[in-house]
Design an enzyme around this catalytic site. Structure first.
Site, short mmCIF file in Angstrom:
data_model
loop_
_atom_site.label_atom_id
_atom_site.label_comp_id
_atom_site.label_asym_id
_atom_site.label_seq_id
_atom_site.Cartn_x
_atom_site.Cartn_y
_atom_site.Cartn_z
N GLU A 39 1.47 -16.11 -38.89
CA GLU A 39 2.53 -15.66 -39.80
C GLU A 39 3.56 -16.78 -39.92
O GLU A 39 4.12 -17.23 -38.91
CB GLU A 39 3.22 -14.40 -39.27
CG GLU A 39 4.26 -13.89 -40.28
CD GLU A 39 5.21 -12.85 -39.72
OE1 GLU A 39 5.18 -11.72 -40.21
OE2 GLU A 39 5.97 -13.17 -38.79
N ALA B 295 19.67 -13.59 -39.91
CA ALA B 295 18.58 -12.83 -39.27
C ALA B 295 18.73 -12.83 -37.76
O ALA B 295 18.48 -11.81 -37.11
CB ALA B 295 17.23 -13.41 -39.67
N HIS C 284 19.29 -9.47 -35.63
CA HIS C 284 18.32 -9.16 -34.58
C HIS C 284 19.05 -8.82 -33.28
O HIS C 284 18.74 -7.84 -32.60
CB HIS C 284 17.40 -10.37 -34.40
CG HIS C 284 16.20 -10.09 -33.57
ND1 HIS C 284 16.13 -10.42 -32.24
CD2 HIS C 284 15.00 -9.51 -33.87
CE1 HIS C 284 14.96 -10.05 -31.76
NE2 HIS C 284 14.25 -9.50 -32.73
P1 0O2 Z 1 9.40 -10.85 -33.92
O1 0O2 Z 1 9.72 -10.75 -32.50
O2 0O2 Z 1 10.38 -11.69 -34.70
O3 0O2 Z 1 8.00 -11.26 -34.20
P2 0O2 Z 1 5.18 -5.72 -38.95
O4 0O2 Z 1 5.14 -7.20 -38.69
O5 0O2 Z 1 3.84 -5.17 -39.31
O6 0O2 Z 1 5.91 -4.96 -37.89
P3 0O2 Z 1 5.82 -5.81 -41.56
O7 0O2 Z 1 6.76 -5.04 -42.44
O8 0O2 Z 1 4.39 -5.72 -41.91
O9 0O2 Z 1 6.09 -5.39 -40.12
O10 0O2 Z 1 6.16 -7.30 -41.46
P4 0O2 Z 1 7.30 -8.13 -42.11
O11 0O2 Z 1 8.18 -7.31 -42.96
O12 0O2 Z 1 6.58 -9.26 -42.74
O13 0O2 Z 1 8.18 -8.58 -40.85
C1 0O2 Z 1 7.64 -9.22 -39.76
C2 0O2 Z 1 8.66 -10.11 -39.06
O14 0O2 Z 1 9.70 -10.53 -39.97
C3 0O2 Z 1 9.42 -9.45 -37.93
O15 0O2 Z 1 8.66 -9.58 -36.76
C4 0O2 Z 1 10.70 -10.28 -37.86
O16 0O2 Z 1 10.47 -11.52 -37.23
C5 0O2 Z 1 10.96 -10.54 -39.31
N1 0O2 Z 1 11.78 -9.48 -39.92
C6 0O2 Z 1 11.35 -8.56 -40.81
N2 0O2 Z 1 12.36 -7.76 -41.17
C7 0O2 Z 1 13.46 -8.15 -40.50
C8 0O2 Z 1 14.81 -7.72 -40.46
O17 0O2 Z 1 15.21 -6.77 -41.10
N3 0O2 Z 1 15.66 -8.40 -39.62
C9 0O2 Z 1 15.26 -9.47 -38.89
N4 0O2 Z 1 16.18 -10.07 -38.09
N5 0O2 Z 1 13.98 -9.90 -38.89
C10 0O2 Z 1 13.09 -9.26 -39.68
P5 0O2 Z 1 8.81 -8.59 -35.53
O18 0O2 Z 1 7.45 -8.30 -35.03
O19 0O2 Z 1 9.66 -7.42 -35.92
O20 0O2 Z 1 9.61 -9.38 -34.48
#
Ligand code: 0O2
Length: 258
Positions: A162, A174, A178
């Site tokens: 990713e 962000a 977080h």
């Molecule tokens: P980490 O620890 O950063 O890896 P999913 O990945 O399946 O849970 P989705 O919606 O399919 O969720 O994925 P998306 O929207 O592409 O988001 C994945 C990652 O983007 C997140 O990973 C965060 O790193 C970042 N992200 C998405 N939305 C937000 C937000 O609202 N605030 C912040 N600060 N970061 C965001 P993880 O696994 O949540 O965390």
């Protein structure tokens, strides 16, 4: 690969079983580490090439991380992904390897994304543009899920990474969001949520303003370079290059405005 057996109390597992399990997890995670190494090298090459050709580096910094086995398992449960087997994890969890690229300017984000899309051995499985369509809380970034070929001693695998591409302002926002989210254990007071939204708008406005300034500076730089082409300076004395001399250089095309 075998499905991961339900975890029973440690004392019922033999040392041999624990060793084998550890080995399988290591092999599984290793491919993601290699995919990240591969992507980081590609980004370094783009960065260096850009610096050499354009005297400009669109990337401020990069950061990579591997998701811990614990968060992988939690995400499998949270998303109801079924059996806890390696193939199932690989199919459902696309962000085991994560690479974050921070740029100075908005246009750099799409420039880097386009450069990656042009690499024919990379496959873009998914693109989420949270810049043109920010999340309701204000989150902005460009997310790409990229399948990267990884060549090992006995096999080749295609592994998902990713890639999150964002500006410094988006990254600043962000990381604060977080921290707040986790400080309040995911139930943030609504006043703070509103302030975060305001801050996201301010960050977006700053990005636009910086982009505009950047473009103006580029234009000034280009017109100065153009002016430089048509003169030589010796001991602070300026000599315009005679048009006849410029015509001699390449069949009359140099020195003409493009
Ligand atoms: P980490 O620890 O950063 O890896 P999913 O990945 O399946 O849970 P989705 O919606 O399919 O969720 O994925 P998306 O929207 O592409 O988001 C994945 C990652 O983007 C997140 O990973 C965060 O790193 C970042 N992200 C998405 N939305 C937000 C937000 O609202 N605030 C912040 N600060 N970061 C965001 P993880 O696994 O949540 O965390």
């Amino acid at each position: 690969m075998n499905p991961i057996k339900p975890i029973s109390p440690m004392n019922t597992l033999s040392m041999q079983q624990i060793k084998q399990f550890k080995n399988e997890i290591t092999r599984f995670m290793m491919t993601y580490k290699f995919a990240l190494d591969e992507m980081e090298t590609r980004i370094e090459i783009l960065q260096e090439e850009f610096q050499l050709l354009h005297d400009y580096n669109p990337i401020e910094h990069t950061k990579s991380r591997l998701k811990s086995p614990e968060s992988i398992i939690n995400k499998m449960y949270r998303k109801n992904c079924g059996a806890l087997s390696f193939p199932n994890i690989r199919n459902h969890i696309k962000d085991i390897a994560g690479l974050r690229i921070t740029c100075s300017f908005l246009s750099d984000i799409y420039r880097i994304s386009d450069m990656l899309k042009k690499q024919t051995d990379l496959r873009i499985l998914e693109e989420k543009d949270y810049i043109s369509r920010p999340k309701p809380n204000g989150y902005r970034s460009l997310h790409l899920i990229i399948e990267v070929p990884v060549f090992m001693s006995d096999r080749q695998e295609r592994v998902c990474v990713e890639v999150q591409i964002r500006t410094i302002a988006m990254d600043f926002w962000a990381s604060l969001e977080h921290k707040i989210y986790y400080k309040y254990n995911k139930t943030v007071p609504s006043k703070l949520l509103d302030e975060l939204k305001d801050a996201a708008h301010a960050a977006a406005a700053l990005d636009k303003q910086m982009e505009r300034l950047h473009n103006e500076i580029q234009e000034i730089r280009e017109s100065e370079e153009e002016a430089e082409m048509n003169r030589i300076v010796i001991r602070n004395q300026e000599f315009p290059l005679p048009p006849a001399l410029l015509q001699l250089l390449d069949g009359g095309t140099s020195g003409k405005a493009e």
